[in-house]
Scaffold this motif. Structure first.
Motif, PDB file in Angstrom:
ATOM      1  N   HIS A  50     -28.679 -55.500   7.479  1.00 53.13           N
ATOM      2  CA  HIS A  50     -29.713 -55.755   6.482  1.00 53.13           C
ATOM      3  C   HIS A  50     -29.362 -57.035   5.729  1.00 53.13           C
ATOM      4  CE1 HIS A  50     -30.192 -51.445   7.216  1.00 53.13           C
ATOM      5  NE2 HIS A  50     -31.447 -51.618   6.862  1.00 53.13           N
ATOM      6  N   CYS A  51     -30.368 -57.756   5.310  1.00 53.45           N
ATOM      7  CA  CYS A  51     -30.151 -58.977   4.530  1.00 53.45           C
ATOM      8  C   CYS A  51     -29.571 -58.599   3.165  1.00 53.45           C
ATOM      9  CB  CYS A  51     -31.464 -59.733   4.355  1.00 53.45           C
ATOM     10  SG  CYS A  51     -31.346 -61.169   3.274  1.00 53.45           S
ATOM     11  N   ALA A  52     -28.521 -59.289   2.763  1.00 49.66           N
ATOM     12  CA  ALA A  52     -27.895 -59.015   1.463  1.00 49.66           C
ATOM     13  C   ALA A  52     -28.778 -59.458   0.311  1.00 49.66           C
ATOM     14  CB  ALA A  52     -26.542 -59.716   1.383  1.00 49.66           C
ATOM     15  N   ALA A  53     -29.670 -60.414   0.533  1.00 48.29           N
ATOM     16  CA  ALA A  53     -30.506 -60.934  -0.546  1.00 48.29           C
ATOM     17  C   ALA A  53     -31.793 -60.135  -0.735  1.00 48.29           C
ATOM     18  CB  ALA A  53     -30.839 -62.402  -0.285  1.00 48.29           C
ATOM     19  N   CYS A  54     -32.500 -59.831   0.357  1.00 54.58           N
ATOM     20  CA  CYS A  54     -33.800 -59.165   0.217  1.00 54.58           C
ATOM     21  C   CYS A  54     -33.834 -57.755   0.793  1.00 54.58           C
ATOM     22  CB  CYS A  54     -34.900 -60.003   0.864  1.00 54.58           C
ATOM     23  SG  CYS A  54     -34.806 -60.106   2.670  1.00 54.58           S
ATOM     24  N   GLY A  55     -32.819 -57.360   1.538  1.00 54.47           N
ATOM     25  CA  GLY A  55     -32.768 -56.010   2.088  1.00 54.47           C
ATOM     26  C   GLY A  55     -33.530 -55.822   3.390  1.00 54.47           C
ATOM     27  N   GLU A  56     -34.075 -56.879   3.961  1.00 51.83           N
ATOM     28  CA  GLU A  56     -34.820 -56.772   5.228  1.00 51.83           C
ATOM     29  C   GLU A  56     -33.904 -56.252   6.333  1.00 51.83           C
ATOM     30  OE1 GLU A  56     -37.873 -56.921   7.939  1.00 51.83           O
ATOM     31  OE2 GLU A  56     -38.105 -57.474   5.839  1.00 51.83           O
ATOM     32  N   ALA A  57     -34.370 -55.250   7.073  1.00 54.47           N
ATOM     33  CA  ALA A  57     -33.607 -54.706   8.193  1.00 54.47           C
ATOM     34  C   ALA A  57     -33.656 -55.691   9.356  1.00 54.47           C
ATOM     35  CB  ALA A  57     -34.170 -53.356   8.606  1.00 54.47           C
ATOM     36  N   ILE A  58     -32.499 -56.040   9.864  1.00 55.35           N
ATOM     37  CA  ILE A  58     -32.413 -57.009  10.961  1.00 55.35           C
ATOM     38  C   ILE A  58     -31.779 -56.381  12.193  1.00 55.35           C
ATOM     39  CG2 ILE A  58     -31.445 -59.261  11.623  1.00 55.35           C
ATOM     40  CD1 ILE A  58     -31.627 -60.041   8.690  1.00 55.35           C
ATOM     41  N   HIS A  59     -31.191 -55.202  12.040  1.00 59.86           N
ATOM     42  CA  HIS A  59     -30.406 -54.574  13.102  1.00 59.86           C
ATOM     43  C   HIS A  59     -31.180 -54.275  14.371  1.00 59.86           C
ATOM     44  CE1 HIS A  59     -32.178 -50.613  12.366  1.00 59.86           C
ATOM     45  NE2 HIS A  59     -32.198 -50.990  11.094  1.00 59.86           N
ATOM     46  N   HIS A  60     -32.500 -54.187  14.307  1.00 54.93           N
ATOM     47  CA  HIS A  60     -33.271 -53.764  15.477  1.00 54.93           C
ATOM     48  C   HIS A  60     -33.819 -54.925  16.301  1.00 54.93           C
ATOM     49  CE1 HIS A  60     -36.316 -54.552  12.522  1.00 54.93           C
ATOM     50  NE2 HIS A  60     -35.900 -53.547  11.808  1.00 54.93           N
ATOM     51  N   HIS A  61     -33.344 -56.133  16.077  1.00 54.64           N
ATOM     52  CA  HIS A  61     -33.819 -57.260  16.879  1.00 54.64           C
ATOM     53  C   HIS A  61     -33.397 -57.067  18.330  1.00 54.64           C
ATOM     54  CE1 HIS A  61     -30.096 -59.347  17.911  1.00 54.64           C
ATOM     55  NE2 HIS A  61     -29.633 -58.842  16.786  1.00 54.64           N
TER      56      HIS A  61
END
Length: 145
Positions: A50-61
């Motif tokens: 997850h992005c440390a700044a906005c919390g967007e989940a990135i793990h599922h790319h």
């Protein structure tokens, strides 16, 4: 169901458009494609969950082998003409050319690979691919089809 009956579809909320070029550019700078602030990688090619700044989940790319193919294509299109130009202009020994071009190709590949992966993750985020769509039913199991 007869030929006249159509299956009922549920109303899905319309998602706000995302700027594709901005997301790709942010990813290529190794930043979060959503906000551009947080780091995209925690290692050389390992993305953060997850992005440390906005919390967007990135793990599922799902970048998989795409960045490697892009990197190989770019390096080949740059180095093959350069190899011909160097040989025709200065006529170095084949051993010297092999050594220097191999070293240069490895360094260029290692530098370009995280940039290509970041751009691909940014593209997937912008196009809501592979889990980046917050309105998809698999992200919200409480919504029935």
């Amino acid at each position: 169901m007869t030929a006249i009956d159509l299956p009922k579809t549920r109303h899905e909320p319309e998602a706000a458009p995302r700027n594709t070029m901005q997301a790709i550019a942010r990813g290529m700078r190794r930043r979060c494609p959503a906000c551009g602030e947080g780091h995209l990688f925690r290692g050389y090619l390992t993305t953060v969950d997850h992005c440390a700044a906005c919390g967007e989940a990135i793990h599922h790319h799902r970048a998989d082998d795409g960045p490697a193919y892009i990197t190989i294509m770019i390096i080949a299109h740059l180095f093959v003409p350069a190899l011909m130009v160097v040989y025709l202009a200065w006529r170095p020994s084949p051993l010297a050319m092999a050594i220097w071009f191999c070293i240069a190709a490895v360094v260029a590949t290692l530098a370009l690979l995280p940039v290509a992966k970041g751009g691909m993750v940014g593209l997937q985020w912008a196009r809501r691919m592979h889990g980046f769509d917050e309105t998809a039913p698999e992200r919200h199991p409480e919504i029935e089809a």
